[in-house]
Design an enzyme around this catalytic site. Structure first.
Site, mmCIF file in Angstrom:
data_model
loop_
_atom_site.group_PDB
_atom_site.id
_atom_site.type_symbol
_atom_site.label_atom_id
_atom_site.label_comp_id
_atom_site.label_asym_id
_atom_site.label_seq_id
_atom_site.Cartn_x
_atom_site.Cartn_y
_atom_site.Cartn_z
ATOM 1 N N ASN A 40 -21.098 -36.001 -4.435
ATOM 2 C CA ASN A 40 -20.411 -34.962 -3.656
ATOM 3 C C ASN A 40 -19.727 -33.936 -4.558
ATOM 4 O OD1 ASN A 40 -19.652 -37.874 -2.158
ATOM 5 N ND2 ASN A 40 -20.699 -36.365 -0.885
ATOM 6 N N ASN A 67 -26.742 -40.900 -0.618
ATOM 7 C CA ASN A 67 -27.438 -40.152 0.428
ATOM 8 C C ASN A 67 -27.365 -38.643 0.234
ATOM 9 O OD1 ASN A 67 -24.652 -41.003 1.094
ATOM 10 N ND2 ASN A 67 -24.899 -39.651 2.861
ATOM 11 N N HIS A 68 -26.362 -38.146 -0.517
ATOM 12 C CA HIS A 68 -26.236 -36.693 -0.721
ATOM 13 C C HIS A 68 -26.958 -36.194 -1.968
ATOM 14 C CE1 HIS A 68 -23.533 -35.781 2.579
ATOM 15 N NE2 HIS A 68 -22.811 -36.845 2.281
ATOM 16 N N HIS A 153 -24.511 -48.148 -2.695
ATOM 17 C CA HIS A 153 -23.996 -47.020 -1.924
ATOM 18 C C HIS A 153 -24.279 -47.271 -0.447
ATOM 19 C CE1 HIS A 153 -22.614 -42.845 -1.947
ATOM 20 N NE2 HIS A 153 -23.409 -42.665 -0.917
ATOM 21 N N HIS A 178 -19.528 -44.656 -1.359
ATOM 22 C CA HIS A 178 -19.921 -43.910 -0.164
ATOM 23 C C HIS A 178 -18.807 -43.744 0.871
ATOM 24 C CE1 HIS A 178 -22.311 -42.266 3.135
ATOM 25 N NE2 HIS A 178 -21.896 -43.236 3.904
ATOM 26 N N HIS A 180 -15.583 -43.584 0.315
ATOM 27 C CA HIS A 180 -14.557 -42.702 -0.275
ATOM 28 C C HIS A 180 -13.127 -43.227 -0.132
ATOM 29 C CE1 HIS A 180 -17.210 -38.782 -0.313
ATOM 30 N NE2 HIS A 180 -17.849 -39.839 -0.774
HETATM 31 FE FE LIG Z 1 -19.931 -39.863 -1.281
HETATM 32 FE FE LIG Z 2 -22.651 -41.170 0.407
#
Ligand SMILES: [Fe+2]
Ligand SMILES: [Fe+2]
Length: 274
Positions: A40, A67-68, A153, A178, A180
């Site tokens: 991120n 995923n990002h 993750h 993931h 956070h």
């Molecule tokens: Fe993240």
């Molecule tokens: Fe994530």
């Protein structure tokens, strides 16, 4: 060996915290190997090659994602040429980039880093447990690798905990990313694997998981998308987990959280204090 894993970098404030603080931590605390999740780092969405390089220049040995990973389209290209950049290994065959790598630590040890993504409340992917087995069969702890680190993750705590028990005694560290938000269950499992359900993020915690809070709150209230999410801009907390490793076994002997800056309660690993 002395390891540090830092959670998802969110936006500029998270990047600044890494760039400002990581070089000093590596030098002062004599860290042998550092992994940072960077998924991120670019405004909350993905990572650019310039940011990846800046995180390596600050002293990180490997950048993991989740995923990002491909939110910034250029990652589809640089994932192929940057061998210290990982995306989840259980993505479909043919996905650009790599999901694991073997790296040299500053003390000369060989460190296998594996990036895995869970599939509960996430996109459908290949079986993460089978993927772990494939990676460990190819490069077992105590044979080709002196240390094994898995960034798992995933959204569901249950899936991350199950994965930790599945690998206990076979890897040095399995750490969740993931969500956070750092969890308080960090410890060394009975077989010698260090574990934490989620390491948290390197970002501004006066936010909704690192994003400026106004738009997420509005969407929960109205279900009407308004502005794009943007990363919160307040001072980041650097959130990570420190792991001490028994060099004869490659298993963990101690873990402790690291939290520096920002609004969270501050924490320095006690075994880092000389
Ligand atoms: Fe993240
Ligand atoms: Fe994530």
């Amino acid at each position: 060996m002395r390891l540090l894993f830092l959670g998802d970098i969110v936006g500029r404030s998270g990047r600044n915290a890494i760039i400002d603080r990581l070089p000093g931590l590596i030098a002062d605390r004599r860290l042998d190997f550092v992994v940072v999740n960077g998924e991120n780092a670019a405004g909350g969405f993905g990572i650019t090659e310039d940011i990846h390089t800046a995180v390596l220049d600050a002293g990180a040995d490997v950048v993991t994602t989740g995923n990002h990973v491909f939110d910034q389209r250029e990652a589809l290209v640089f994932a192929e040429r940057q061998d210290r950049f990982l995306r989840p290994t259980n993505f479909p065959v043919g996905t650009p980039g790599r999901g694991s790598g073997l790296y040299m630590a500053r003390n000369g040890g060989r460190v296998l880093v594996v990036n895995i993504m869970g599939r509960v409340f996430m996109d459908a992917l290949d079986d993460p447990f089978a993927a772990i087995d494939r990676e460990l069969e190819a490069c077992p702890l105590g044979e080709q690798a002196d240390v094994v680190i898995i960034d798992f993750h995933a959204e569901a705590s249950s899936e991350k905990q199950a994965a930790a028990w599945y690998v206990d005694g076979r890897v040095t560290l399995l750490i969740g990313t993931h969500t956070h938000v750092p969890t308080a269950d960090y410890r060394v499992l009975p077989g010698g694997t260090a574990y934490q359900t989620d390491v948290g993020m390197c970002g501004d915690y006066q936010s909704v998981i690192g994003m400026d809070k106004d738009e997420p709150v509005r969407r929960f209230l109205t279900k009407v998308p308004g502005e794009r999410f943007s990363a919160a801009r307040g001072e980041a907390t650097l959130a990570g987990l420190a792991v001490e490793v028994d060099d004869s076994t490659g298993l963990a002997t101690a873990v402790a959280p690291l939290r520096i800056g920002g609004v969270l309660e501050q924490a320095i690993p006690p075994f880092w204090v000389d």
